[in-house]
Scaffold this motif. Structure first.
Motif, short mmCIF file in Angstrom:
data_model
loop_
_atom_site.label_atom_id
_atom_site.label_comp_id
_atom_site.label_asym_id
_atom_site.label_seq_id
_atom_site.Cartn_x
_atom_site.Cartn_y
_atom_site.Cartn_z
N PRO A 45 0.81 -1.23 0.00
CA PRO A 45 0.00 0.00 0.00
C PRO A 45 0.84 1.27 0.00
O PRO A 45 0.37 2.32 -0.46
N GLY A 47 -6.85 -1.30 -1.36
CA GLY A 47 -7.07 -1.78 0.01
C GLY A 47 -7.40 -3.26 0.05
O GLY A 47 -6.85 -4.01 0.88
N LEU A 87 -3.68 1.00 5.57
CA LEU A 87 -4.29 1.96 4.65
C LEU A 87 -3.95 3.40 4.98
O LEU A 87 -4.42 4.32 4.29
#
Length: 585
Positions: free
Chosen positions: A175, A221, A259
């Motif tokens: 991420p 995500g 995230l």
């Protein structure tokens, strides 16, 4: 409304929005998921599942081009284009098991083939539908597709053998890399409406193309979560029950804090979008709700694998909460640099959080002892801002913050025994200076409060039990200094508040001095003699005042004019009546 009319309105709504493309795609994904849970997991079956998804994606893309090119049905085409992004993600996810079972050469070929399939199909759809997507959007889009297919190939222990610790950090970086790719969209955002004005669709900016990139953000995500499921050190993704189907093991290192970098990148992009459109309300709302980023840093599960990696991350680079605070500071600094109104206050609030949030803070139970430097820094910056704006209120907030920082500094200094006294006088003198130098409504409040505190502090200093250790002469000198100061302020600033303060402070000083002198004298002389002497001096002073008033040395007061003798007025007769000339004879 009749039942038939109601049914027609429902049917018309379904007809206009046509949700069956979405239903079909969801059912297809569910069918693949269910098939994974019932058939034996193997390379052949994985190829079959991936092929089914790829074929369905190709079919849906063809339908999308068909209804746009010859039907101009853009309402349905929008659903299809978004579903294509979801299906590209599904195809990449279906490859995960294959990367755990095939050779390195086959894995590289599979990764390249999957990316080329998605990239070429995307270009074919854009060309066939006549959609013009600028390079500022197109290049990041293809980079995202490459990331989706390269991530499982790179994270697979079969493709790239690693230690469990290295594998965990590799999964965590996915991420982060995606967030960097989102920041590559900054030039496109700054292009604003003009950059997508002629895009070949009926959709305007920001709906085009930001709905698609919003879907990509959701896919990032989910992809991060699936990567941790497939390649995480918790064991195999699929586990076999005693007599039932295959089930997914959710004991993984993934957490919502994965995230945080993605959310930070989206905040920056949204801020630039608000600046590009000049939407002040949106900018203010974004800066106001940005601290919700901290919610992602809160621990969500207590599984051993999750908490194990969380503790490793905290020891290595800091806790998610601590890192989130620093990202918020960076966001507000960027917003302030871009001249977003009131962004500086959000940054100062984030800096203040560092007073209780440390690198090891994982929740409310692990908050650190208050650290003074964030408060001192905030106080200095707010004070400078208040001086620049000539605002006594802002300056007061800065002084309070700095004083709070000094409060936590003093225990480690030589003034530890005078902690409260030092901080109180710092606040008091600062309020006095602000009230006298600045000219606004709040400065008058500071003036009145500072003047009121002078006699109150005099009473506390003289009669408080804690001040007994200080010699009385020192205390009287302290009160005398404040009395002289209030007199000077009353004279040069023409402040009635300090006139009253001077009168009250002098009264307290005279009474205390007389009482202190009386106690000292009675230690050596007879008490009755001292009392007689005091009354004698008082009578002499009263007599002198009366004489001075008679001599007109004192100012005249209407209520003190009873001793004056007034001269009686002369009696005068009324004038005789006038007689007409004719009557005199």
């Amino acid at each position: 409304m009749s039942a038939s009319a109601s049914h027609r309105s429902v049917l018309r709504y379904i007809y206009n929005h046509n949700p069956f493309y979405v239903i079909s795609a969801v059912l297809m994904l569910f069918a693949v998921r269910s098939a994974y849970g019932t058939i034996e997991i193997g390379s052949i079956n994985c190829w079959i599942m991936m092929g089914v998804l790829a074929g369905y994606t190709l079919l849906l893309a063809g339908i999308g081009v068909l209804i746009v090119r010859w039907g101009k049905v853009w309402e349905d085409a929008r659903s299809i284009l978004l579903l294509l992004l979801l299906l590209f993600l599904g195809v990449s996810v279906s490859m995960d098991d294959l990367f755990s079972r095939i050779s390195a050469e086959q894995g590289l070929l599979l990764m390249t083939g999957g990316f080329l399939f998605s990239a070429l199909l995307s270009e074919a759809v854009l060309w066939g539908a006549g959609i013009r997507l600028g390079a500022r959007y197109r290049i990041p889009y293809h980079l995202f597709l490459a990331l989706f297919y390269a991530a499982p190939w790179w994270c697979s222990p079969e493709m790239h053998p690693r230690t469990p610790a290295e594998l965990e950090w590799t999964l965590f970086l996915f991420p982060v890399v995606a967030s960097v790719l989102f920041l590559c969209l900054l030039p496109a955002v700054r292009g604003g409406v003009a950059y997508v004005k002629t895009n070949g669709t009926p959709w305007g900016w920001p709906w085009f193309p930001w709905i698609a990139f919003g879907m990509i953000a959701a896919c990032v995500g989910f992809r991060s979560f699936v990567l941790c499921l497939t390649f995480g050190p918790a064991g195999p993704m699929w586990i076999k029950t005693g007599s039932g189907p295959w089930l997914i093991s959710f004991d993984t290192l993934w957490g919502f804090y994965f995230l945080i970098p993605l959310a930070f990148a989206l905040l920056v992009l949204l801020l630039e979008g608000g600046l590009a459109t000049g939407n002040k309300v949106f900018q203010a709302g974004l800066t106001r709700f940005a601290p919700l980023l901290l919610l992602l840093a809160m621990p969500a599960t207590t599984g051993p694998v999750h908490t194990g990696f969380l503790f490793k991350m905290t020891d290595a680079i800091g806790s998610p909460i601590w890192l989130s605070v620093w990202l918020l500071i960076g966001f507000y600094l960027w917003a302030a640099f871009r001249r977003v109104p009131n962004a500086i206050w959000g940054g100062l609030g984030a800096v203040a959080l560092l007073a209780i949030v440390g690198p090891q803070t994982l929740g409310s139970r692990t908050l650190i002892e208050p650290t003074p430097w964030p408060l001192l820094l905030d106080g200095a910056l707010i004070l400078a801002l208040g001086i620049r704006k000539r605002s006594s209120g802002i300056c007061t907030v800065g002084i309070v913050a700095a004083t709070l920082g000094i409060w936590f500094v003093i225990p480690d200094s030589v003034l530890s025994e005078y902690r409260f006294t030092t901080c109180f006088h710092l606040l008091w003198i600062s309020a006095l200076v602000l009230g006298l130098t600045l000219k606004d409504d709040f400065s008058r409040v500071l003036q009145g409060a500072s003047a009121l505190l002078i006699p109150l502090v005099a009473l506390v200093v003289i009669w408080n039990d804690r001040a007994v250790e200080i010699p009385m002469l020192w205390r009287l000198s302290y009160v005398a200094v404040w009395a002289v100061g209030s007199l000077l302020i009353a004279h040069f600033w023409s402040s009635r508040w300090f006139k009253y303060s001077f009168a009250a402070t002098v009264s307290i000083l005279l009474y205390t001095s007389a009482a202190y002198g009386f106690r000292q004298v009675t230690r050596t002389l007879d008490r009755s003699a001292v009392i007689a002497f005091i009354w004698s001096v008082a009578a002499l002073l009263l007599a002198f005042l009366i004489s001075a008033h008679k001599a007109r040395w004192l100012p005249e007061f209407a209520w003190f004019s009873f001793g004056k003798e007034t001269q009686p007025e002369e009696e005068t007769l009324p004038p005789p009546p006038e007689v007409p000339p004719g009557d005199e004879e």
